[in-house]
Design an enzyme around this catalytic site. Sequence first.
Site, PDB file in Angstrom:
ATOM      1  N   ASP A  40       0.819  -1.219   0.000  1.00 18.48           N
ATOM      2  CA  ASP A  40       0.000   0.000   0.000  1.00 18.48           C
ATOM      3  C   ASP A  40       0.851   1.266   0.000  1.00 18.48           C
ATOM      4  OD1 ASP A  40       0.981  -0.483   2.475  1.00 18.48           O
ATOM      5  OD2 ASP A  40      -0.876  -0.080   3.569  1.00 18.48           O
ATOM      6  N   HIS A 243      24.235   9.430 -17.257  1.00 18.99           N
ATOM      7  CA  HIS A 243      23.149   9.496 -16.267  1.00 18.99           C
ATOM      8  C   HIS A 243      23.404   8.442 -15.189  1.00 18.99           C
ATOM      9  CE1 HIS A 243      20.043  11.718 -19.033  1.00 18.99           C
ATOM     10  NE2 HIS A 243      21.021  12.489 -18.621  1.00 18.99           N
ATOM     11  N   ASP A 260      25.191  16.588 -11.198  1.00 24.87           N
ATOM     12  CA  ASP A 260      24.127  17.120 -12.053  1.00 24.87           C
ATOM     13  C   ASP A 260      22.859  17.095 -11.207  1.00 24.87           C
ATOM     14  OD1 ASP A 260      22.196  17.636 -13.981  1.00 24.87           O
ATOM     15  OD2 ASP A 260      23.090  16.311 -15.483  1.00 24.87           O
ATOM     16  N   ASP A 271      18.500  22.807 -13.738  1.00 24.09           N
ATOM     17  CA  ASP A 271      19.276  21.647 -14.233  1.00 24.09           C
ATOM     18  C   ASP A 271      20.739  22.074 -14.358  1.00 24.09           C
ATOM     19  OD1 ASP A 271      20.268  19.387 -15.430  1.00 24.09           O
ATOM     20  OD2 ASP A 271      19.216  19.677 -17.336  1.00 24.09           O
ATOM     21  N   HIS A 350      26.592  13.327 -26.398  1.00 26.08           N
ATOM     22  CA  HIS A 350      25.239  13.889 -26.273  1.00 26.08           C
ATOM     23  C   HIS A 350      25.147  15.248 -26.955  1.00 26.08           C
ATOM     24  CE1 HIS A 350      26.687  16.618 -23.101  1.00 26.08           C
ATOM     25  NE2 HIS A 350      27.246  15.585 -22.498  1.00 26.08           N
ATOM     26  N   HIS A 354      19.014  21.115 -24.016  1.00 23.83           N
ATOM     27  CA  HIS A 354      17.598  20.828 -24.247  1.00 23.83           C
ATOM     28  C   HIS A 354      16.766  21.963 -23.677  1.00 23.83           C
ATOM     29  CE1 HIS A 354      17.724  19.717 -19.970  1.00 23.83           C
ATOM     30  NE2 HIS A 354      18.850  19.097 -20.264  1.00 23.83           N
ATOM     31  N   HIS A 361      13.614  17.848 -19.318  1.00 22.75           N
ATOM     32  CA  HIS A 361      13.719  17.831 -20.789  1.00 22.75           C
ATOM     33  C   HIS A 361      12.344  18.302 -21.256  1.00 22.75           C
ATOM     34  CE1 HIS A 361      17.116  14.599 -20.593  1.00 22.75           C
ATOM     35  NE2 HIS A 361      17.464  15.764 -20.097  1.00 22.75           N
ATOM     36  N   GLU A 384      25.319  22.534 -21.998  1.00 23.74           N
ATOM     37  CA  GLU A 384      26.014  21.557 -21.169  1.00 23.74           C
ATOM     38  C   GLU A 384      27.030  20.721 -21.954  1.00 23.74           C
ATOM     39  OE1 GLU A 384      23.427  18.295 -19.847  1.00 23.74           O
ATOM     40  OE2 GLU A 384      21.737  19.396 -20.670  1.00 23.74           O
ATOM     41  N   TYR A 388      34.135  13.110 -21.863  1.00 24.89           N
ATOM     42  CA  TYR A 388      34.115  11.908 -21.023  1.00 24.89           C
ATOM     43  C   TYR A 388      35.103  10.897 -21.611  1.00 24.89           C
ATOM     44  CZ  TYR A 388      29.622  14.251 -20.465  1.00 24.89           C
ATOM     45  OH  TYR A 388      28.649  15.204 -20.291  1.00 24.89           O
ATOM     46  N   ARG A 406      31.529  17.812 -17.129  1.00 30.06           N
ATOM     47  CA  ARG A 406      30.389  18.476 -17.780  1.00 30.06           C
ATOM     48  C   ARG A 406      30.126  19.748 -16.985  1.00 30.06           C
ATOM     49  NH1 ARG A 406      26.996  14.545 -18.074  1.00 30.06           N
ATOM     50  NH2 ARG A 406      25.543  14.871 -16.343  1.00 30.06           N
ATOM     51  N   GLU A 408      27.135  22.731 -16.855  1.00 33.18           N
ATOM     52  CA  GLU A 408      25.785  22.975 -17.383  1.00 33.18           C
ATOM     53  C   GLU A 408      25.150  24.184 -16.706  1.00 33.18           C
ATOM     54  OE1 GLU A 408      22.986  19.780 -16.569  1.00 33.18           O
ATOM     55  OE2 GLU A 408      21.652  20.490 -18.161  1.00 33.18           O
TER      56      GLU A 408
HETATM   57  N1  GLY Z   1      19.986  16.345 -15.884  1.00 35.15           N
HETATM   58  C1  GLY Z   1      19.787  15.716 -17.121  1.00 35.15           C
HETATM   59  C2  GLY Z   1      20.348  16.497 -18.222  1.00 35.15           C
HETATM   60  O1  GLY Z   1      21.216  17.321 -18.000  1.00 35.15           O
HETATM   61  O2  GLY Z   1      19.950  16.360 -19.340  1.00 35.15           O
HETATM   62 MN    MN Z   2      20.444  19.071 -18.880  1.00 41.33          MN
HETATM   63 MN    MN Z   3      21.694  18.092 -16.088  1.00 39.05          MN
END
Ligand code: GLY
Ligand code: MN
Ligand code: MN
Length: 439
Positions: A40, A243, A260, A271, A350, A354, A361, A384, A388, A406, A408
């Site tokens: 539950d 991720h 992140d 983000d 990547h 976004h 996203h 971002e 890597y 990274r 961002e």
């Molecule tokens: N935190 C996920 C991204 O940066 O896309």
């Molecule tokens: Mn992002």
């Molecule tokens: Mn991010």
Amino acid sequence: MRKPLVDISIFKQRRDTLSSHFGDGALVLFSSPEYIRNNDVHHPYRQDSNFFYMTGFEEPGAIFIFRPGKSPETTLFVRPKDQLMETWEGFRFGVQMAGEAFGIDACYEVDQFEDEAPKLLQEVETVYHNLFVNSNIDQQMQSVLKTTRSLQGRSGRGLLSVKDPYSIIGEARLVKSDFEIETMKKACEISADGHIAMMRAMKPGINERAIQGVFIGEIMSQGSAREGYGTIVASGSSATTLHYVFNDQPCRSGDLVLIDAGAEYNYYSGDITRTFPVNGRFSDLQKRVYNKVLKAQKKLISMIKPGVTQAAVHDSSVQMLTEIMIEEGLLQGTVQENINNLNFKKYYPHGIGHWLGMDVHDSGLYTIDGKPRPFEAGMCLTIEPGLYVPADDMSAPQELRGLGIRIEDNILITPMGHENLTKKAPKEVEEIESLMAQL
Ligand code: GLY
Ligand code: MN
Ligand code: MN
């Protein structure tokens, strides 16, 4: 009684703005389903972004029908009041209170949906509804649409068609109103404070999970309801997992940590990614590579203004990062060769970013008629770039293996250019080192 989270006139304004886009149609939105974790116990509940965008109603088990220009224009199906359930799970608005509290014309119990919805939908040509997300919802809609078609009978109307509302609501969400921009700014500021708190708390030996806890503590103490997405605290070579989800390792002196993390504030998310040394001092090698990525990130942000496209910014990021890869001995040959044969993707797999908003996203098209869309004032996006180097990459210089960087930030497009909403989170080497040196 609970109060709506924000001034409900905002939701009426949104509906008024969007009404002409639905033509002689109706929008049907379902609240996010609840997901059982075990027995539950449910996973923490968060309302569907489109549902909240149009209604401000946060309860599960609700359905919203919007029929612009018709009466009733707005109908909300909600869970009934239930003393026993409310004793266990808390307040419900119920049919009587929901209408007034949220400015809705007509309310019913959710069990009446299959009886009442066809009566409302028989007067429209098109139903805007997002199919194939949840099979229970699809079944309910199938039943309602069948009944509606039979009610329409020989009315002379064409066969009721079903269209995805994404291009209407998703596009509206992409360009933020003044209210949304203020909320985004708050979400970004809280997110930045969370990063500062994590930099202060970081020390050799501390577990990644404890750092995530510092972030959650800081953002919640400032009114954030939750993280905007699963926080990534990736120390050492885990930073090369884009991720990373485990967050369970001790952070080691000499390693970098990539974090992140974003706060969600009143349904809008920050983000931010920052990469910094666990022990508070960048090594010469870490500083050299970090500063190259940082320089690229700052150049990319400086490109942003109305009319520029995300594709152009991404292409520049590929160019700059590929140059770094060649300088650092990760790739051989010319920049153009490594771009043409996509070799750069091994170390930068990547995109540059976004849209950002209610969802991390966020909704909104990236191309229109097959062409990258130009930025407009009011859009928010992330920038971002990342580099890597997998730990087991035998072709990379040994000292770079396992390095993940990274950086961002969250950028609002303004009429004349842009505003960096996350500049409060330190990213210069000296700023980070001096913050981490403070007791
Ligand atoms: N935190 C996920 C991204 O940066 O896309
Ligand atoms: Mn992002
Ligand atoms: Mn991010």
